[in-house]
Design a protein around this motif. Structure first.
Motif, PDB file in Angstrom:
ATOM      1  N   LEU A 108       0.823  -1.213   0.000  1.00 19.52           N
ATOM      2  CA  LEU A 108       0.000   0.000   0.000  1.00 19.52           C
ATOM      3  C   LEU A 108       0.860   1.268   0.000  1.00 19.52           C
ATOM      4  O   LEU A 108       0.520   2.276   0.616  1.00 19.52           O
ATOM      5  N   ALA A 109       1.993   1.166  -0.696  1.00 14.82           N
ATOM      6  CA  ALA A 109       2.938   2.277  -0.870  1.00 14.82           C
ATOM      7  C   ALA A 109       3.565   2.748   0.441  1.00 14.82           C
ATOM      8  O   ALA A 109       4.106   3.852   0.523  1.00 14.82           O
ATOM      9  N   LYS A 110       3.490   1.922   1.470  1.00  9.93           N
ATOM     10  CA  LYS A 110       4.102   2.275   2.758  1.00  9.93           C
ATOM     11  C   LYS A 110       5.432   1.526   2.915  1.00  9.93           C
ATOM     12  O   LYS A 110       5.610   0.443   2.344  1.00  9.93           O
ATOM     13  N   PRO A 111       6.340   2.064   3.740  1.00  8.87           N
ATOM     14  CA  PRO A 111       7.596   1.338   3.994  1.00  8.87           C
ATOM     15  C   PRO A 111       7.315  -0.058   4.545  1.00  8.87           C
ATOM     16  O   PRO A 111       6.502  -0.222   5.446  1.00  8.87           O
ATOM     17  N   THR A 112       7.985  -1.050   3.973  1.00  8.58           N
ATOM     18  CA  THR A 112       7.656  -2.451   4.270  1.00  8.58           C
ATOM     19  C   THR A 112       8.936  -3.280   4.315  1.00  8.58           C
ATOM     20  O   THR A 112       9.798  -3.137   3.445  1.00  8.58           O
ATOM     21  N   ILE A 113       9.035  -4.123   5.333  1.00  2.93           N
ATOM     22  CA  ILE A 113      10.089  -5.135   5.257  1.00  2.93           C
ATOM     23  C   ILE A 113       9.446  -6.484   4.964  1.00  2.93           C
ATOM     24  O   ILE A 113       8.400  -6.822   5.519  1.00  2.93           O
ATOM     25  N   VAL A 114      10.055  -7.212   4.039  1.00  4.54           N
ATOM     26  CA  VAL A 114       9.609  -8.571   3.731  1.00  4.54           C
ATOM     27  C   VAL A 114      10.773  -9.497   4.078  1.00  4.54           C
ATOM     28  O   VAL A 114      11.869  -9.351   3.528  1.00  4.54           O
ATOM     29  N   ASN A 115      10.541 -10.395   5.016  1.00  2.00           N
ATOM     30  CA  ASN A 115      11.597 -11.349   5.402  1.00  2.00           C
ATOM     31  C   ASN A 115      11.044 -12.765   5.431  1.00  2.00           C
ATOM     32  O   ASN A 115       9.856 -12.981   5.639  1.00  2.00           O
ATOM     33  N   ASN A 116      11.955 -13.688   5.252  1.00  5.51           N
ATOM     34  CA  ASN A 116      11.626 -15.105   5.255  1.00  5.51           C
ATOM     35  C   ASN A 116      11.268 -15.591   6.670  1.00  5.51           C
ATOM     36  O   ASN A 116      11.662 -15.006   7.671  1.00  5.51           O
ATOM     37  N   VAL A 117      10.525 -16.677   6.741  1.00  6.35           N
ATOM     38  CA  VAL A 117      10.130 -17.279   8.019  1.00  6.35           C
ATOM     39  C   VAL A 117      11.354 -17.540   8.900  1.00  6.35           C
ATOM     40  O   VAL A 117      11.395 -17.175  10.087  1.00  6.35           O
ATOM     41  N   GLU A 118      12.369 -18.162   8.305  1.00  4.81           N
ATOM     42  CA  GLU A 118      13.568 -18.529   9.072  1.00  4.81           C
ATOM     43  C   GLU A 118      14.297 -17.292   9.591  1.00  4.81           C
ATOM     44  O   GLU A 118      14.835 -17.291  10.705  1.00  4.81           O
ATOM     45  N   THR A 119      14.307 -16.234   8.787  1.00  3.83           N
ATOM     46  CA  THR A 119      14.954 -14.986   9.202  1.00  3.83           C
ATOM     47  C   THR A 119      14.299 -14.456  10.472  1.00  3.83           C
ATOM     48  O   THR A 119      14.982 -14.148  11.460  1.00  3.83           O
ATOM     49  N   PHE A 120      12.969 -14.359  10.446  1.00  5.76           N
ATOM     50  CA  PHE A 120      12.266 -13.851  11.624  1.00  5.76           C
ATOM     51  C   PHE A 120      12.463 -14.782  12.830  1.00  5.76           C
ATOM     52  O   PHE A 120      12.566 -14.321  13.964  1.00  5.76           O
ATOM     53  N   CYS A 121      12.519 -16.080  12.582  1.00  5.52           N
ATOM     54  CA  CYS A 121      12.694 -17.020  13.691  1.00  5.52           C
ATOM     55  C   CYS A 121      14.066 -16.857  14.357  1.00  5.52           C
ATOM     56  O   CYS A 121      14.224 -17.143  15.546  1.00  5.52           O
ATOM     57  N   ALA A 122      15.056 -16.419  13.592  1.00  5.20           N
ATOM     58  CA  ALA A 122      16.395 -16.259  14.152  1.00  5.20           C
ATOM     59  C   ALA A 122      16.520 -14.981  14.980  1.00  5.20           C
ATOM     60  O   ALA A 122      17.358 -14.897  15.890  1.00  5.20           O
ATOM     61  N   VAL A 123      15.691 -13.988  14.661  1.00  5.75           N
ATOM     62  CA  VAL A 123      15.825 -12.671  15.288  1.00  5.75           C
ATOM     63  C   VAL A 123      15.782 -12.699  16.824  1.00  5.75           C
ATOM     64  O   VAL A 123      16.679 -12.140  17.477  1.00  5.75           O
ATOM     65  N   PRO A 124      14.784 -13.365  17.448  1.00  6.66           N
ATOM     66  CA  PRO A 124      14.761 -13.355  18.916  1.00  6.66           C
ATOM     67  C   PRO A 124      16.023 -13.969  19.523  1.00  6.66           C
ATOM     68  O   PRO A 124      16.512 -13.505  20.565  1.00  6.66           O
ATOM     69  N   HIS A 125      16.576 -14.990  18.874  1.00  2.00           N
ATOM     70  CA  HIS A 125      17.805 -15.605  19.382  1.00  2.00           C
ATOM     71  C   HIS A 125      18.966 -14.606  19.348  1.00  2.00           C
ATOM     72  O   HIS A 125      19.794 -14.575  20.247  1.00  2.00           O
ATOM     73  N   ILE A 126      19.018 -13.824  18.279  1.00  2.00           N
ATOM     74  CA  ILE A 126      20.095 -12.828  18.163  1.00  2.00           C
ATOM     75  C   ILE A 126      19.946 -11.761  19.247  1.00  2.00           C
ATOM     76  O   ILE A 126      20.920 -11.373  19.893  1.00  2.00           O
ATOM     77  N   ILE A 127      18.714 -11.306  19.449  1.00  2.00           N
ATOM     78  CA  ILE A 127      18.491 -10.279  20.465  1.00  2.00           C
ATOM     79  C   ILE A 127      18.874 -10.818  21.854  1.00  2.00           C
ATOM     80  O   ILE A 127      19.507 -10.134  22.655  1.00  2.00           O
ATOM     81  N   LEU A 128      18.503 -12.067  22.123  1.00  2.00           N
ATOM     82  CA  LEU A 128      18.767 -12.628  23.452  1.00  2.00           C
ATOM     83  C   LEU A 128      20.253 -12.903  23.691  1.00  2.00           C
ATOM     84  O   LEU A 128      20.765 -12.692  24.785  1.00  2.00           O
TER      85      LEU A 128
END
Lengths: 401, 153
Positions: free
Chosen positions: A188-208
């Motif tokens: 809808l012409a708004k700023p958007t990030i598109v990431n893979n399932v595995e990418t998002f799943c790794a994120v909490p581990h990186i933050i922790l």
């Protein structure tokens, strides 16, 4: 050797990564992801932190966090496993992404082939909601986030992020011209990030655990672990998690591959290599690691494999740009000529190799830019042409001249 | 008794909204309930979203799972990609064709069954595999596949 993080038996509590992120500034979350060196797990390998930084810098009061759960690359099923068992981790990762870029809307674009995973995803959403980790004003932080599931309808090209966005907007899934990139003008012409399932799943581990911990898991600038779906001629097909940069042969040993003739890494659009090259590394610098590894033993006729893949691309080309729409058809013609014994030598395939190059250079999106890979690899490495030339037009040894 | 297309569209719109971006959800609902997207549904979606019927039609025809022609109330989608092909998908397909008397993308006269072949459905570790009305069935043999399809309503 396996190295389980995303698939570890003992997982950090769902939501712990998000709670920690909410105590950081959004910019620090972006930097943590950027410093981890993680590259997108969908296959294209764009650095996740860079993508988030661009979307974060884009000014808009509405931004979108989209999960690409449209894994359609032949041989890939790692995201199926993650969605089935780790949807809470996925949604947590999306929420962290939302906090980092300043977006409150999450969308999971789920491929039409996976409708039976919807209950698991909805249950995960509900669990997080009940724990106050999703919804309005999460843990009193002032940050709100929620996700919805949106269906695909059977189009491989919608794994391409701008096609996916088009589909979400209710249009044909045809890739957009870039720029503008989705980080500036996406859904809808708004700023958007598109990431893979595995990418998002790794994120909490990186933050922790921190970016340093994550980058130490891999090799050099290929950081972290990676999930691979392995199938074909192996004793134990399935999903394996190994450090990024590990040699392909490690994975083949885990899955029990025997009598290997060829291995395809990264799906039909990836690389097909002979058994002599299985020492090569699964990394963005060597064998680009999508999610798929398919093993072919010595009894397999590789031209039949190639025909199967090319049929796939002919079917899945969206038809918008000519090199891809026509090119895949012509390569299919060449394959039929070979199967019927009407092509004698590599030389007479020259126009088709030139066409393959043209497709790589001039197709609009990744589909047409990579669909010729299997043609080039398999013909060059695995197909023996008769050499008994009767065409009278070429200079090969079997020729008339 | 199947609901009429306009009713399904109206229901979907009250649930999802009438923005253009809701078209895929509405189409999916219609397609799942009726096994195809009839022209009445396309007209109704066009009216509700303000997108031309021609454009809605172009969306429907872009996606493999949508059909503008009536299909059976049961849709079998047998994976035809390489891992399934290597695991015996061809024999499964032959058995289905023989037993049910239809080729891929055909529908039985009583509209009980449509058989389709489909690219990779992400069940390569349990090949050969098929989706029956969206539900996965794996490690198929010709006998097992025929038995599953025979048991459909």
């Amino acid at each position: 050797m396996e190295k389980k993080v995303l698939l570890a038996e003992n997982q950090p509590e769902f939501g712990a990564g998000l709670e920690k992120a909410l105590e950081m500034t959004p910019a620090d979350v972006v930097y943590e992801i950027r410093d981890s060196g993680m590259k997108g797990r969908g296959g294209a390998g764009f650095p996740t932190g860079v993508k988030w930084n661009l979307a974060g810098a884009s000014s808009s009061d509405v931004k979108y966090v989209i999960c690409n759960a449209d894994e359609g690359e032949p041989g890939t099923f790692k995201d199926r496993l993650l969605l089935e068992k780790y949807s809470e981790r996925l949604i947590e990762g999306m929420a962290i992404g939302g906090y980092a870029i300043g977006g409150s809307h999450g969308i999971i674009y789920l491929r039409a082939e996976y409708p039976y995973l919807i209950p698991a995803i909805e249950k995960a959403r509900k669990n997080l909601m009940n724990k106050g980790l999703l919804g309005e004003n999460i843990k009193g932080s002032g940050f709100s986030f929620d996700v919805e599931i949106r269906p695909g309808a059977g189009a491989y090209v919608c794994g391409e992020e701008t096609s996916l966005i088009e589909s979400l907007e209710g249009k044909r899934g045809e890739p957009r011209n870039k720029p503008p990139y989705p980080v500036n003008s996406g859904y809808l012409a708004k700023p958007t990030i598109v990431n893979n399932v595995e990418t998002f799943c790794a994120v909490p581990h990186i933050i922790l655990n921190g970016s340093g911990w994550y980058s130490d898991l891999g090799a050099g600038d290929c950081t972290g672990t990676k999930l691979f779906s392995i199938s074909g001629d192996v004793e134990k097909p399935g999903v394996y998690e190994i450090p990024m940069g590990a040699p392909l042969k490690d994975l083949l040993e885990l899955a029990g591959a025997k009598d290997v003739q060829a291995v395809q890494v990264g799906g039909a659009s990836g690389s097909t290599i002979p058994a002599s090259e299985i020492h090569r590394a699964l990394s963005f610098k060597d064998l680009p690691p999508g999610g798929s590894v398919i093993v072919f033993n010595n009894s397999v006729d590789m031209i039949e494999v190639l025909a199967n893949f090319m049929e796939f691309f002919v079917h899945e080309s969206c038809g918008q740009c000519t090199p891809c729409r026509e090119g895949n058809l012509r390569l299919m013609d060449a394959i039929h000529l070979i199967i019927n014994g009407d092509i004698c030598c590599v030389e007479s395939l020259t126009p088709f190799f030139e066409l393959a190059e043209t497709m790589k250079l001039s197709s609009k999106c990744g589909l047409g830019q990579t669909s010729a890979n299997c043609f080039i690899d398999i013909i060059n490495n695995f197909v023996e042409l008769s050499g008994e030339c009767e065409c009278g037009e070429c200079n090969c040894e079997g020729g008339d001249e | 008794m199947a609901r009429n297309p306009q009713e399904i569209v109206a229901d979907s719109i009250s649930e999802f909204g009438n923005g253009r971006e809701r078209i895929m959800q509405i189409l999916t609902r219609v397609n799942n309930e009726l096994s195809y997207v009839p022209s009445e549904a396309i007209e109704a979606i066009a009216d509700a979203t303000g997108v031309s019927a021609a454009e809605v039609y172009s969306v429907v025809t872009f996606y493999s799972f949508f059909s503008t022609e009536p299909r059976g109330r049961n849709i079998v989608r047998l994976c035809s990609t390489i891992s399934c092909a290597m695991a015996g998908q061809g024999e499964v397909l032959d058995a289905l064709i023989e037993e049910f008397g239809i080729e891929p993308f055909e529908t039985t006269e009583d509209y009980r069954l449509t058989i389709e072949t489909t690219p990779c459905i992400g069940l390569c570790d349990q090949a050969p595999a098929m989706l029956v009305n969206g539900e996965p069935h794996v490690k198929l043999t010709p006998e097992k596949a025929c038995e599953i399809v025979r048991g459909l309503e």
